[in-house]
Design a protein around this motif. Structure first.
Motif, PDB file in Angstrom:
ATOM      1  N   PHE A  60      35.365 -16.268 -31.807  1.00 18.91           N
ATOM      2  CA  PHE A  60      34.824 -14.914 -31.832  1.00 18.91           C
ATOM      3  C   PHE A  60      33.866 -14.688 -30.665  1.00 18.91           C
ATOM      4  O   PHE A  60      33.077 -15.562 -30.322  1.00 18.91           O
ATOM      5  N   ILE A  61      33.969 -13.505 -30.090  1.00 14.85           N
ATOM      6  CA  ILE A  61      32.962 -13.034 -29.142  1.00 14.85           C
ATOM      7  C   ILE A  61      32.012 -12.149 -29.931  1.00 14.85           C
ATOM      8  O   ILE A  61      32.399 -11.106 -30.456  1.00 14.85           O
ATOM      9  N   LYS A  62      30.744 -12.555 -29.993  1.00  9.09           N
ATOM     10  CA  LYS A  62      29.778 -11.864 -30.841  1.00  9.09           C
ATOM     11  C   LYS A  62      28.798 -11.043 -30.002  1.00  9.09           C
ATOM     12  O   LYS A  62      28.296 -11.510 -28.980  1.00  9.09           O
ATOM     13  N   THR A  63      28.559  -9.831 -30.451  1.00 10.65           N
ATOM     14  CA  THR A  63      27.598  -8.932 -29.808  1.00 10.65           C
ATOM     15  C   THR A  63      26.746  -8.276 -30.892  1.00 10.65           C
ATOM     16  O   THR A  63      27.158  -8.196 -32.055  1.00 10.65           O
ATOM     17  N   SER A 161      44.153 -13.748 -27.877  1.00  9.72           N
ATOM     18  CA  SER A 161      44.015 -13.449 -26.442  1.00  9.72           C
ATOM     19  C   SER A 161      43.898 -14.732 -25.633  1.00  9.72           C
ATOM     20  O   SER A 161      44.453 -14.841 -24.529  1.00  9.72           O
ATOM     21  N   ILE A 162      43.193 -15.730 -26.171  1.00  9.74           N
ATOM     22  CA  ILE A 162      43.044 -17.010 -25.482  1.00  9.74           C
ATOM     23  C   ILE A 162      44.388 -17.727 -25.396  1.00  9.74           C
ATOM     24  O   ILE A 162      44.753 -18.282 -24.351  1.00  9.74           O
ATOM     25  N   LEU A 167      49.379 -19.091 -22.112  1.00  9.24           N
ATOM     26  CA  LEU A 167      50.800 -18.884 -21.812  1.00  9.24           C
ATOM     27  C   LEU A 167      50.984 -18.225 -20.451  1.00  9.24           C
ATOM     28  O   LEU A 167      51.900 -18.585 -19.696  1.00  9.24           O
ATOM     29  N   GLU A 168      50.114 -17.276 -20.151  1.00  7.50           N
ATOM     30  CA  GLU A 168      50.192 -16.613 -18.850  1.00  7.50           C
ATOM     31  C   GLU A 168      49.909 -17.591 -17.722  1.00  7.50           C
ATOM     32  O   GLU A 168      50.552 -17.537 -16.661  1.00  7.50           O
ATOM     33  N   ASN A 200      44.441 -15.842  -9.577  1.00  7.11           N
ATOM     34  CA  ASN A 200      42.989 -15.684  -9.435  1.00  7.11           C
ATOM     35  C   ASN A 200      42.435 -14.728 -10.491  1.00  7.11           C
ATOM     36  O   ASN A 200      41.378 -14.974 -11.084  1.00  7.11           O
ATOM     37  N   GLN A 201      43.145 -13.638 -10.714  1.00  3.65           N
ATOM     38  CA  GLN A 201      42.701 -12.667 -11.715  1.00  3.65           C
ATOM     39  C   GLN A 201      42.711 -13.286 -13.117  1.00  3.65           C
ATOM     40  O   GLN A 201      41.810 -13.033 -13.921  1.00  3.65           O
ATOM     41  N   GLN A 202      43.720 -14.087 -13.381  1.00  2.00           N
ATOM     42  CA  GLN A 202      43.807 -14.742 -14.680  1.00  2.00           C
ATOM     43  C   GLN A 202      42.662 -15.736 -14.873  1.00  2.00           C
ATOM     44  O   GLN A 202      42.056 -15.816 -15.946  1.00  2.00           O
TER      45      GLN A 202
END
Length: 302
Positions: A60-63, A161-162, A167-168, A200-202
């Motif tokens: 989780f990304i927590k904010t 997403s990770i 995979l990408e 690079n973007q990835q």
């Protein structure tokens, strides 16, 4: 058309069933994990269990976003910044303001006066703290409040997403290997450049996700509930203005000098237009000379 509708309904029901099963499994995992970490949750009961939530095989990304009123904005700001550093975090933004409501000057003597300012302080902050210590920070912030206007804590599930980013990465790597087997030409150079740019973007996206997983972002807005008053001793400027407002002798002297300079300017102006004066005089002379013979002729005839 009716058959298609029935098929869609069946498919929808199947998907909902699968989603319910997965949701039940996630809930079971969450209950198991929270029971194992009951001590950590107990510490943050006064804040929110979301801040210390852990679920097996989930990331989780927590904010968090906190809006509250405090007794003294400046003292609360210093305390929060110090606590963030002690927890291994850092401050990315702090904008402390004192909004002046009114400002009046009261003369207390011929030389002194008092400037009275009515103001209200506020501060907008953004801090980043290790995700493992988010609950501790929120507890510290909570202790500073007089009144809590609002608070929101978000935990964004980025597990899928990770995995997709992994995979990408494999796809980009495979594409690079395929490009390297091509014959060297302009197309190969272009394909290789595009693939490197995508790689690079990835990598940049992966770094951002890793950073956001490690550090949680907390937006904090604090203000004082009442207006404060500041009394500032200043000089009585009105008495100074009255003292030097008008001096008759100096003003008369200045007027005399300005009049003298005005006469000089007029004379210089007349000298400047001397060609026009000369031409005008010549015209008047010739007109008068022309009229004189006519008058003599009229007199002779009479």
């Amino acid at each position: 058309m009716k058959t298609t509708y029935i098929r869609l309904s069946i498919a929808t029901a199947l998907l909902l069933g699968i989603y319910s099963c997965k949701k039940g499994e996630a809930t079971a995992d969450y209950e198991k994990t929270t029971s194992l970490d009951s001590a950590a949750v107990a510490v943050s009961d006064s804040v929110s269990s979301v801040a210390t939530m852990k679920v097996k095989d989930k990331q989780f990304i927590k904010t968090a976003d906190v809006n509250m009123e405090v007794k003294d904005v400046y003292d609360a700001t210093i305390s929060i910044e110090k606590s963030v550093q002690e927890l291994g975090g850092f401050v990315t933004h702090s904008d402390l303001k004192r909004n002046v409501v009114s400002e009046d000057t009261y003369n207390t003597s011929n030389e002194e006066a008092m400037l009275v300012k009515k103001y209200q302080s506020e501060n907008t902050m953004q801090v980043r703290v290790p995700t493992t210590r988010l609950g501790e920070l929120l507890t510290i912030i909570n202790d500073k409040k007089l009144f809590l206007n609002s608070r929101s804590i978000n935990a964004e599930d980025v597990t899928s997403s990770i995995k997709y980013a992994e995979l990408e990465g494999k796809r980009i790597k495979k594409t690079g290997e395929n490009i390297s087997q091509l014959k060297t030409n302009k197309d190969k150079v272009k394909l290789d450049d595009e693939n490197m740019s995508e790689n690079n973007q990835q990598q940049l996206a992966n770094m951002d996700v890793t950073d956001n997983l490690k550090y949680s972002t907390v937006d904090i807005y604090i203000k004082e509930p009442k207006i404060r008053i500041a009394e500032i001793a200043i000089t009585n400027t009105k008495s100074i203005d009255d003292k030097y407002k008008f001096d008759f002798i100096y003003s008369a002297k200045s007027a005399f000098v300005e009049g003298y300079y005005l006469i000089q300017k007029i004379i210089v102006g007349l000298i400047t237009i001397w060609p026009l004066v000369l031409i005008g005089a010549a015209i008047v002379y010739f007109l008068r000379k022309r009229k004189s013979p006519k008058k003599e002729q009229t007199t002779t005839e009479i």
